[in-house]
Design a protein around this motif. Sequence first.
Motif, PDB file in Angstrom:
ATOM      1  N   GLY A  80       0.833  -1.206   0.000  1.00  0.00           N
ATOM      2  CA  GLY A  80       0.000   0.000   0.000  1.00  0.00           C
ATOM      3  C   GLY A  80       0.858   1.243   0.000  1.00  0.00           C
ATOM      4  N   ASN A  81       0.700   2.087   1.022  1.00  0.00           N
ATOM      5  CA  ASN A  81       1.480   3.314   1.133  1.00  0.00           C
ATOM      6  C   ASN A  81       2.699   3.171   2.031  1.00  0.00           C
ATOM      7  N   SER A  82       2.984   1.955   2.454  1.00  0.00           N
ATOM      8  CA  SER A  82       4.111   1.752   3.348  1.00  0.00           C
ATOM      9  C   SER A  82       5.001   0.623   2.831  1.00  0.00           C
ATOM     10  N   THR A 124      16.796   6.917   0.365  1.00  0.00           N
ATOM     11  CA  THR A 124      17.584   6.046   1.244  1.00  0.00           C
ATOM     12  C   THR A 124      17.305   6.295   2.714  1.00  0.00           C
ATOM     13  N   ASP A 125      17.321   7.572   3.126  1.00  0.00           N
ATOM     14  CA  ASP A 125      17.074   7.886   4.537  1.00  0.00           C
ATOM     15  C   ASP A 125      15.705   7.394   4.996  1.00  0.00           C
ATOM     16  N   GLU A 126      14.694   7.615   4.170  1.00  0.00           N
ATOM     17  CA  GLU A 126      13.327   7.204   4.516  1.00  0.00           C
ATOM     18  C   GLU A 126      13.239   5.698   4.715  1.00  0.00           C
ATOM     19  N   ILE A 127      13.805   4.940   3.754  1.00  0.00           N
ATOM     20  CA  ILE A 127      13.718   3.478   3.813  1.00  0.00           C
ATOM     21  C   ILE A 127      14.463   2.942   5.034  1.00  0.00           C
ATOM     22  N   LEU A 128      15.663   3.441   5.271  1.00  0.00           N
ATOM     23  CA  LEU A 128      16.442   2.930   6.400  1.00  0.00           C
ATOM     24  C   LEU A 128      15.813   3.316   7.743  1.00  0.00           C
ATOM     25  N   ALA A 129      15.233   4.515   7.831  1.00  0.00           N
ATOM     26  CA  ALA A 129      14.555   4.905   9.069  1.00  0.00           C
ATOM     27  C   ALA A 129      13.374   3.991   9.359  1.00  0.00           C
ATOM     28  N   LEU A 130      12.618   3.642   8.310  1.00  0.00           N
ATOM     29  CA  LEU A 130      11.485   2.723   8.485  1.00  0.00           C
ATOM     30  C   LEU A 130      11.966   1.332   8.882  1.00  0.00           C
ATOM     31  N   LEU A 131      13.071   0.905   8.286  1.00  0.00           N
ATOM     32  CA  LEU A 131      13.620  -0.403   8.642  1.00  0.00           C
ATOM     33  C   LEU A 131      14.012  -0.431  10.113  1.00  0.00           C
ATOM     34  N   ALA A 132      14.679   0.634  10.578  1.00  0.00           N
ATOM     35  CA  ALA A 132      15.097   0.695  11.986  1.00  0.00           C
ATOM     36  C   ALA A 132      13.901   0.546  12.926  1.00  0.00           C
ATOM     37  N   GLU A 133      12.775   1.165  12.561  1.00  0.00           N
ATOM     38  CA  GLU A 133      11.561   1.080  13.383  1.00  0.00           C
ATOM     39  C   GLU A 133      11.013  -0.343  13.449  1.00  0.00           C
ATOM     40  N   SER A 150      23.802  10.786   9.329  1.00  0.00           N
ATOM     41  CA  SER A 150      24.264  10.137  10.561  1.00  0.00           C
ATOM     42  C   SER A 150      23.111   9.933  11.537  1.00  0.00           C
ATOM     43  N   GLU A 151      22.137  10.871  11.530  1.00  0.00           N
ATOM     44  CA  GLU A 151      20.990  10.730  12.424  1.00  0.00           C
ATOM     45  C   GLU A 151      20.189   9.461  12.115  1.00  0.00           C
ATOM     46  N   THR A 152      20.136   9.116  10.827  1.00  0.00           N
ATOM     47  CA  THR A 152      19.420   7.895  10.439  1.00  0.00           C
ATOM     48  C   THR A 152      20.176   6.663  10.915  1.00  0.00           C
ATOM     49  N   LEU A 153      21.479   6.680  10.732  1.00  0.00           N
ATOM     50  CA  LEU A 153      22.283   5.537  11.179  1.00  0.00           C
ATOM     51  C   LEU A 153      22.214   5.374  12.691  1.00  0.00           C
TER      52      LEU A 153
END
Length: 403
Positions: A121-123, A146-155, A183-186
Amino acid sequence: MKILHCSDLHLGRRPAGSPDSLYSKERYKDFFKAFEYVISEAIEKGVDIFIVSGDFFDKKDISPKNLEDAQSLIKKLIDRKIKVLLIEGNHDRTFFQEKSWVSFFDSFENVFFIDSVKRTGNSYEFIPFHIEGIDFYGINYFGSNTDEILALLAENLKGNKNFIVTHTCIGNGEDFFPGLVKSETLDLFKDRVIYIAGGHIHSKKIYPSDSPFFFVPGSLEYWDIAESGEKGFFILDTSSKKVEYFSVLERIRKKIRMDYTVNEKFSGEFEGKLFAEIDKKEIPNGCLFVLNILTDSYDFSVDVKKIENYLMEKGVLKAFVSVKRKTENFEFKDYSKLSEEEVIGEIIKNSSEWVKYREKSKETLRALKMMKNYQQRNDEESFIEEIDSLFERILGDEKNDNR
């Protein structure tokens, strides 16, 4: 388990120019020799898993020979029962086809193309690949997302036995280089991962400097002769959690750089003195030689071909000779009355750094404006296309991907 992590193999890379030249043929081989060397190290060190975090090939469309040569090396790992994990980098990625040549290897025994990101869907949903109690997540190249995808993965991560494979490096937006991560995403992954295997940038990077968990090994060869920095591969021992780095610079084709400042008035005097300085250098057979000639004059005559031939007679595989003008300082009498476009235009017309663009300053200024717009919109593809178009229009036949 022992896990070897390398990246940016760029197999099939050929420099600009004739594919039948000795230089093109030897440089093509260099990338495969580098890969073969790391495979031999993996076998010798008893590695269980071999990871390539993107840019396995240099182009998304490859020749039959390119595929055949890559298969023969992958088979060495398969024969030793070493699991191979692959993801796509920006050079591998296909836009309008279902499969890339990297994903093709998933059909081989013990070779796994891990694509953990599934759109729902939207996620997004993140599906791990399990090996001996560790969850491996393959995050293919996502460019500006990249930042969006990795931040979602971390969650969405569970526990702390997670291993991320992704084609990115830390960037923080300091330079316009698509596909970098902040760096904030990492930091979101701290204490949630065993290791993050990065790539994309061609020199060694680790983050954070104290107790790092994000590792970029660098490419195994010079993709561009202007590259610098350490290159190699990492090996992680999951039992001891020790990460060891192995540099490959000792086996990379030697590169010599020489800057020569011209003080003579006549080219005849200049060549004799330059050749005498070259003769003093120890030049390994088959090396790459980068010579920058620095001069104050725009009219100084330099026979570049003659100098390149002289170097090649001394055993140099390829010589790159360029003439650079020493930096000239210039000032605006009253820049406060100039618009942004006028200021940039004056820089193009007066700065020695833009000497090749002076005759087409208006066209260059238009291209710079377009690139600025694309950057603000995060339109990576249009940005790169505009750069290529500018080089073609301004430099024409002088355009060289390796310079």
